[in-house]
Motif scaffolding. Sequence first.
Motif, PDB file in Angstrom:
ATOM      1  N   LEU A  45       0.850  -1.193   0.000  1.00 40.30           N
ATOM      2  CA  LEU A  45       0.000   0.000   0.000  1.00 40.30           C
ATOM      3  C   LEU A  45       0.882   1.237   0.000  1.00 40.30           C
ATOM      4  O   LEU A  45       1.946   1.252   0.642  1.00 40.30           O
ATOM      5  CB  LEU A  45      -0.899   0.019   1.236  1.00 40.30           C
ATOM      6  N   TYR A  47       0.632   5.842  -0.406  1.00 37.98           N
ATOM      7  CA  TYR A  47      -0.270   7.004  -0.382  1.00 37.98           C
ATOM      8  C   TYR A  47       0.392   8.194  -1.054  1.00 37.98           C
ATOM      9  O   TYR A  47       1.572   8.496  -0.820  1.00 37.98           O
ATOM     10  CB  TYR A  47      -0.624   7.360   1.057  1.00 37.98           C
ATOM     11  N   VAL A  54      -4.848   6.551  -2.590  1.00 33.59           N
ATOM     12  CA  VAL A  54      -4.276   5.338  -2.012  1.00 33.59           C
ATOM     13  C   VAL A  54      -4.034   4.360  -3.146  1.00 33.59           C
ATOM     14  O   VAL A  54      -4.950   4.049  -3.923  1.00 33.59           O
ATOM     15  CB  VAL A  54      -5.216   4.709  -0.962  1.00 33.59           C
ATOM     16  N   ILE A  56      -2.884   0.520  -4.323  1.00 34.46           N
ATOM     17  CA  ILE A  56      -2.992  -0.833  -3.752  1.00 34.46           C
ATOM     18  C   ILE A  56      -2.371  -1.820  -4.729  1.00 34.46           C
ATOM     19  O   ILE A  56      -2.827  -1.942  -5.882  1.00 34.46           O
ATOM     20  CB  ILE A  56      -4.471  -1.194  -3.502  1.00 34.46           C
ATOM     21  N   TYR A  65      -7.332   4.186  -5.200  1.00 35.17           N
ATOM     22  CA  TYR A  65      -8.567   4.583  -4.514  1.00 35.17           C
ATOM     23  C   TYR A  65      -8.558   6.094  -4.422  1.00 35.17           C
ATOM     24  O   TYR A  65      -7.709   6.693  -3.766  1.00 35.17           O
ATOM     25  CB  TYR A  65      -8.634   3.953  -3.133  1.00 35.17           C
ATOM     26  N   SER A 692      -7.566   7.191   9.138  1.00 33.99           N
ATOM     27  CA  SER A 692      -7.847   5.807   8.758  1.00 33.99           C
ATOM     28  C   SER A 692      -6.585   4.969   8.717  1.00 33.99           C
ATOM     29  O   SER A 692      -5.490   5.473   8.431  1.00 33.99           O
ATOM     30  CB  SER A 692      -8.520   5.756   7.375  1.00 33.99           C
ATOM     31  N   TRP A 694      -5.357   1.562   6.741  1.00 34.52           N
ATOM     32  CA  TRP A 694      -5.611   0.589   5.680  1.00 34.52           C
ATOM     33  C   TRP A 694      -4.700  -0.607   5.903  1.00 34.52           C
ATOM     34  O   TRP A 694      -3.541  -0.452   6.292  1.00 34.52           O
ATOM     35  CB  TRP A 694      -5.326   1.181   4.304  1.00 34.52           C
ATOM     36  N   GLY A 696      -3.944  -4.860   4.270  1.00 31.84           N
ATOM     37  CA  GLY A 696      -4.290  -5.861   3.272  1.00 31.84           C
ATOM     38  C   GLY A 696      -3.616  -7.186   3.539  1.00 31.84           C
ATOM     39  O   GLY A 696      -2.552  -7.255   4.154  1.00 31.84           O
ATOM     40  N   LEU A 701      -8.893  -6.261   1.435  1.00 32.39           N
ATOM     41  CA  LEU A 701      -8.437  -4.968   1.930  1.00 32.39           C
ATOM     42  C   LEU A 701      -9.409  -4.476   2.986  1.00 32.39           C
ATOM     43  O   LEU A 701     -10.628  -4.614   2.841  1.00 32.39           O
ATOM     44  CB  LEU A 701      -8.380  -3.984   0.762  1.00 32.39           C
ATOM     45  N   ARG A 703     -10.269  -1.202   6.011  1.00 36.33           N
ATOM     46  CA  ARG A 703     -10.004   0.153   6.488  1.00 36.33           C
ATOM     47  C   ARG A 703     -10.710   0.317   7.829  1.00 36.33           C
ATOM     48  O   ARG A 703     -11.899   0.060   7.946  1.00 36.33           O
ATOM     49  CB  ARG A 703     -10.499   1.190   5.491  1.00 36.33           C
TER      50      ARG A 703
END
Length: 817
Positions: A45, A47, A54, A56, A65, A692, A694, A696, A701, A703
């Motif tokens: 992940l 950012y 985001v 992934i 995302y 948040s 995140w 995986g 996935l 959150r």
Amino acid sequence: MKRKIQVAVVLLVFLIFFSIASLAYINISLDEPYFGLKGNTVNDLAYDPDREIVWIATGRGVTKYESGEFLTYDETNGLNANQIAALAVSGSSVWLAASYSEVFEGEVIPYGAGFDLTTDDGDNWRSIKPEQASRVGQLAYDLEAKNSTVWAACWYGGLIRSTDGGENWENLFVDSVAQKDYELGYYDLLRNRFFSVAADTSPSKEQRRKNEINDIAWDGRLFWVGTSKNLRFTTDSLLRKTWFTYDTSSGLNYNSVSALACQYMHIDADTLDTLLWVATSYFEEVNGDTVYFGGGFNRTSDYGSHWDTLTPEQAFGSGKVVYDMATLDSTVWAACDSGGLIKSRYDGDSIVWETIFDKSPVRSVIIQIREDSTVTWFGTVDSGIYEFIYTYTDVPDTVKNHRLQDGLSGDSVISVRFQSYVGTRIIWAATAPTSLGGEYGVSKSTDFGATWETCLSGERVQDLAFVDSVVFAATSSGIKRSYDYGGTWEELEVVDKDNNFKPLLPGFRSLLVTGDTLLAGSVDGLCWSFDTGNKWKVYKYFITYNLALWAGTAAGIYKFIYTDSDSADTVLSYSYGGGSGISGDFVVALDVQEYNDQKIVWAATHPAYEGYYGVSKTTDDGENWQVFLDGDKAWNFDFDDTVVWAATSSGLKRSYDLGETWEVFEYISDQENPNRKILSKEYYAVLVVGDSIWAGNLDGLVRIKRDATPGDPGDVFRVEVSAPQAYAYPSPFSPYFLTGKTRIRFEVQKPGEVTVKIYDFAMNLVTTKEQECVDIEGCEALWDGRNDKGEVVANGVYFFKIESPAKTQWGKVVVIK
């Protein structure tokens, strides 16, 4: 950089031919991306804070995302491959590391697929295929990007770097031996197999690189400095510009150097052979106490290109640290503390070590040549000084013992030295008290021990040296000098006035005189003077560096330090076997935590040939390490100020106290649909984004809120299969890596008992699993890659048959070891 793993690491030796400079570099125009997630296997992940995106990495492409929507890019959109192992974001650049697998004669072989790069949020991609990351076995497992530079940790491809957006790539080698191993295509060295990388561009004001100088030597060509962390040498006459390092990664058996000696042997009338002897040591914590172990000797005749290791029992083991050495022709004497005083002799081509004295621990030794004899002087821990006089044989004709009652200032002798100048011959000894009395100070004798005088009473002296008639003493408070053979002393101001008035902290341990040059080593660095101590030059063993690149391998951690150029001027190593304190030598994740002007480097380690599963951290740039989560498989880190998040095989974990205690999030369900949940607690990636968290794993996935507590629901994002389908994940999988299991997922029309049968490619029954299914929408059975006898099956394709009351389903899974 964030870390994770998707495919099992297959430790196969491939014959790979390569050309470092060549490169495939392609512009690709994408079709429309897929709206939504395509894969449940989340490997990494990342950012992008500027665009609030985001990214992934999954086994079926890369998904972004943005504004509440998922868009996925894969091979149909022009990416090199669907399996995305790693991500890195720097500014507008998003880097992907891709791979794929092929089956060859029943074996699943991993291939690197290079990198994909976008600078416009995925609208356009560039395909970049350096050969180090684009061949069989040469795949990248981690990426790091800072400004215009990107690094990739590649398994058989090594640690590579590009500073021009991927146009050109170069390998970064930990040493010349590793470079040769790579360039010849051997790939034998575990320190050439990289798995993780993290860049530290915000060092503390001054980071200590190498401290505690224990000894200094000059072999006529090079100055050698033995520290508690490694062996260093320079070729530039102490101009402080070019220093090189030897440690366990270069052939030494241990990193800490306790003593040095140069040996000059006449091969014939015209040939003089020079050998450098390096005594090593290490320590362990035993029942709360620090115990020091002797590591024996390392010897080189070619300035460190090759090393021989010798481990005589007297110098190897608990309490047998070599603190001093002396040489004469082909003979070496070593003061081995509790191992006693030993001497070498040749028996043919072999070296035999003889114990000369073992009645008391020995800390210091010198050889004095007289007109009619050779004398060995050595200092003991509690029995004063011994004098062995040899006249005609290898057996001493006379043995004398000089003690406190004979005028010596103390029976614990730290150092013995001999001064000879214009007819003056003096034996000097630095002493310490014992239970029988005595004091710290210096004793000297001008009549070979018949009488003794004391000076520097109360001073903790570690070493003595002489420039003609001038005497120097290395003490815990500084360097002292005497012009009248110890009658009076002055303390010298060790300050480099030509280099920003750089001083050295007190705590001097070693002295060396060669010609008119005096060198001194302390716990803080090295200094030297060309005018008997009036003016000094200082080389600090700590600097402010521009970049520290931390790289994880199958042989521990390597730290590349960059100061003023694009080339690393120092490479440091930290390994379990080398006694650095990390928990294991297979380093699968590295990350740097920064908060309130503090910095912590975190490492997730697995055992290679040595070590164990765990998390290691250092708050002082690698000088010391602490271990947490002992026995836990960690894969990834991220941080929320002082809060630490770790993705591990036993759950997503959070620590509010920098690793001392951890909260565990296991099976997380969706807050709107409790039946929609993550069924695996083995997490591979974690990312902090605002309020948040995140995370995986192989099952999708999730959150959650940053202040969530274990058991709280969150948002679950995953790709669901329709009722008629059954599938296994991960596939391929290895019985030896990750969880060691695959999950066979399926749905049934009603609750009840289900039988899962595994067949090999020839349809021979391998094993049978009985499973009670309660949740008809999400049933699963686990298979560990073993048959009914508990034996690990061969590599290849296997079929599974699911027998339920209402229907039968088939699927397949691939096993690699």
